[in-house]
Design a protein around this motif. Sequence first.
Motif, PDB file in Angstrom:
ATOM      1  N   ASP A 141       0.824  -1.212   0.000  1.00  0.00           N
ATOM      2  CA  ASP A 141       0.000   0.000   0.000  1.00  0.00           C
ATOM      3  C   ASP A 141       0.858   1.262   0.000  1.00  0.00           C
ATOM      4  OD1 ASP A 141      -2.037  -1.787   0.125  1.00  0.00           O
ATOM      5  OD2 ASP A 141      -2.754  -1.229   2.102  1.00  0.00           O
ATOM      6  N   ILE A 142       1.914   1.250  -0.795  1.00  0.00           N
ATOM      7  CA  ILE A 142       2.839   2.391  -0.844  1.00  0.00           C
ATOM      8  C   ILE A 142       2.166   3.566  -1.538  1.00  0.00           C
ATOM      9  CG2 ILE A 142       5.052   3.206  -1.734  1.00  0.00           C
ATOM     10  CD1 ILE A 142       5.976   0.239  -1.620  1.00  0.00           C
ATOM     11  N   GLU A 143       2.187   4.718  -0.878  1.00  0.00           N
ATOM     12  CA  GLU A 143       1.612   5.930  -1.430  1.00  0.00           C
ATOM     13  C   GLU A 143       2.577   7.085  -1.240  1.00  0.00           C
ATOM     14  OE1 GLU A 143      -2.461   6.979  -0.615  1.00  0.00           O
ATOM     15  OE2 GLU A 143      -2.838   4.996   0.246  1.00  0.00           O
ATOM     16  N   VAL A 144       2.611   7.993  -2.200  1.00  0.00           N
ATOM     17  CA  VAL A 144       3.396   9.226  -2.083  1.00  0.00           C
ATOM     18  C   VAL A 144       2.416  10.362  -1.817  1.00  0.00           C
ATOM     19  CG1 VAL A 144       4.955  10.816  -3.238  1.00  0.00           C
ATOM     20  CG2 VAL A 144       5.216   8.355  -3.582  1.00  0.00           C
ATOM     21  N   LEU A 145       2.484  10.935  -0.630  1.00  0.00           N
ATOM     22  CA  LEU A 145       1.549  11.977  -0.211  1.00  0.00           C
ATOM     23  C   LEU A 145       1.997  13.363  -0.650  1.00  0.00           C
ATOM     24  CD1 LEU A 145       0.952  10.716   3.433  1.00  0.00           C
ATOM     25  CD2 LEU A 145      -0.283  10.072   1.367  1.00  0.00           C
ATOM     26  N   LYS A 146       3.303  13.502  -0.885  1.00  0.00           N
ATOM     27  CA  LYS A 146       3.846  14.784  -1.336  1.00  0.00           C
ATOM     28  C   LYS A 146       5.121  14.498  -2.114  1.00  0.00           C
ATOM     29  CE  LYS A 146       5.944  19.058   0.425  1.00  0.00           C
ATOM     30  NZ  LYS A 146       6.410  19.783   1.622  1.00  0.00           N
ATOM     31  N   HIS A 147       5.321  15.189  -3.230  1.00  0.00           N
ATOM     32  CA  HIS A 147       6.560  15.016  -3.982  1.00  0.00           C
ATOM     33  C   HIS A 147       6.938  16.345  -4.617  1.00  0.00           C
ATOM     34  CE1 HIS A 147       4.535  14.928  -7.970  1.00  0.00           C
ATOM     35  NE2 HIS A 147       3.537  14.377  -7.292  1.00  0.00           N
ATOM     36  N   ILE A 148       8.111  16.392  -5.258  1.00  0.00           N
ATOM     37  CA  ILE A 148       8.604  17.646  -5.827  1.00  0.00           C
ATOM     38  C   ILE A 148       8.770  17.534  -7.345  1.00  0.00           C
ATOM     39  CG2 ILE A 148       9.709  18.464  -3.730  1.00  0.00           C
ATOM     40  CD1 ILE A 148      12.342  17.332  -4.705  1.00  0.00           C
ATOM     41  N   GLY A 149       8.077  16.554  -7.926  1.00  0.00           N
ATOM     42  CA  GLY A 149       8.097  16.418  -9.376  1.00  0.00           C
ATOM     43  C   GLY A 149       9.362  15.762  -9.890  1.00  0.00           C
ATOM     44  N   TYR A 150       9.580  15.838 -11.195  1.00  0.00           N
ATOM     45  CA  TYR A 150      10.770  15.310 -11.850  1.00  0.00           C
ATOM     46  C   TYR A 150      10.965  13.813 -11.603  1.00  0.00           C
ATOM     47  CZ  TYR A 150      11.798  20.285 -12.257  1.00  0.00           C
ATOM     48  OH  TYR A 150      11.729  21.621 -12.520  1.00  0.00           O
ATOM     49  N   GLY A 151       9.873  13.088 -11.446  1.00  0.00           N
ATOM     50  CA  GLY A 151       9.953  11.642 -11.268  1.00  0.00           C
ATOM     51  C   GLY A 151      10.244  11.186  -9.854  1.00  0.00           C
ATOM     52  N   THR A 152      10.242  12.125  -8.877  1.00  0.00           N
ATOM     53  CA  THR A 152      10.557  11.735  -7.501  1.00  0.00           C
ATOM     54  C   THR A 152       9.477  10.843  -6.902  1.00  0.00           C
ATOM     55  OG1 THR A 152       9.603  13.850  -6.760  1.00  0.00           O
ATOM     56  CG2 THR A 152      11.992  13.740  -7.026  1.00  0.00           C
ATOM     57  N   LYS A 153       8.227  11.000  -7.342  1.00  0.00           N
ATOM     58  CA  LYS A 153       7.152  10.139  -6.856  1.00  0.00           C
ATOM     59  C   LYS A 153       7.403   8.701  -7.280  1.00  0.00           C
ATOM     60  CE  LYS A 153       2.171   9.281  -7.357  1.00  0.00           C
ATOM     61  NZ  LYS A 153       0.902   9.788  -7.927  1.00  0.00           N
ATOM     62  N   GLU A 154       7.654   8.496  -8.574  1.00  0.00           N
ATOM     63  CA  GLU A 154       7.869   7.147  -9.089  1.00  0.00           C
ATOM     64  C   GLU A 154       9.132   6.521  -8.499  1.00  0.00           C
ATOM     65  OE1 GLU A 154       5.198   9.441 -11.587  1.00  0.00           O
ATOM     66  OE2 GLU A 154       7.224   9.867 -10.858  1.00  0.00           O
TER      67      GLU A 154
END
Length: 254
Positions: free
Chosen positions: A203-216
Motif C-alpha cells: 500500500d505504498i503511497e506518495v503523499l507529497k513530492h517535488i516532481g521530476y519523477g521523484t514520486k515514481e
Amino acid sequence: MKKILIFIILCFSQINYGQGGEYNDVYPADVISPVFNGGGMEKFNEYVNKEFDYSKVTKGGKLEAAFTIDEEGNITNIRIVQILDMESATEFIRVLKKCPKWQPAKQNGKPFSVKIKYPMVFKEREQKQTEIKNDEQKPITSSDSVSDKIYEMSTVESKPKFGGGLRKFYEYIGMNFRVPEIEGLRGKVVVSFVVETDGSLTDIEVLKHIGYGTKEEAIRVLKKCPKWNPATQQGIPVRCIYSLPISIQSSTGY
C-alpha cells in the motif's frame, strides 16, 4: 460488517531562526539545532504520535501549528495557523503545552530561540471490521483473524522497525534513490506504507513530492526495500501504517 475511518498522521516541520532565515532542517555551520529527547524532529514526532488523542480527529485534512522553542528550551507562543476543526486544534495545543523541555538551539555556544511551523496531515482510510455482539471487546489471540486489520502507530504495543533503525533506513534510501540532476532541486518526498506481518511493505503511497519523477522513484525504492520487523500487539505481528518524509537535494549546482 461496518466501515470505520482510520487516520494516518504525517508530521514534518520547518524551522525558522530568529534572524528570519528558513533552513528546512539544513543548518548553518555555526548553528546547533534544537534537540528533543536526545534527537531531532523525529523524536518530537514520536512524542506527538504517542500523546495525541486521535479520537479527536473527525475528518481528513491539514492541521498546522506555529510555536517557539525559547532560549531555555520551553515551547511558547503556540498558535494554530491552519485549523481542521476545534477538537483536533484544542488537542494539539494540549499536547504542545505538556511537552517536555528541549535543548535550545545554539549559535557560537549561545542559546537562542527558534520558530517552528509544524503541520499534521490526516488522511482517511476505510477499513472493514466485523462487529462484536454486545460491543464486547476481547483480547487478540493467535486464533483471531487480524490479517486484514491495519493498526495506527499510536495503537500498537511494539512499533514496526527497520533493521538497524531509521538511520539505517535513510542510509538505504540514500544509496538507492536516484535523485534527478536538476540544478537547485531540493525538498521533501512524503511517503506512507503498510508494514505487513511478514515485514514487507505494501500500500505504498506518495503523499507529497517535488516532481521530476521523484514520486515514481520513491515507490520504486520502497518496493525493493528489505523487510522490516513488523509491529506487534499482545505479542502477535500485525499490519501497521507508517509515514515519513524523505529529504531530496540535487548535487547539481552545489
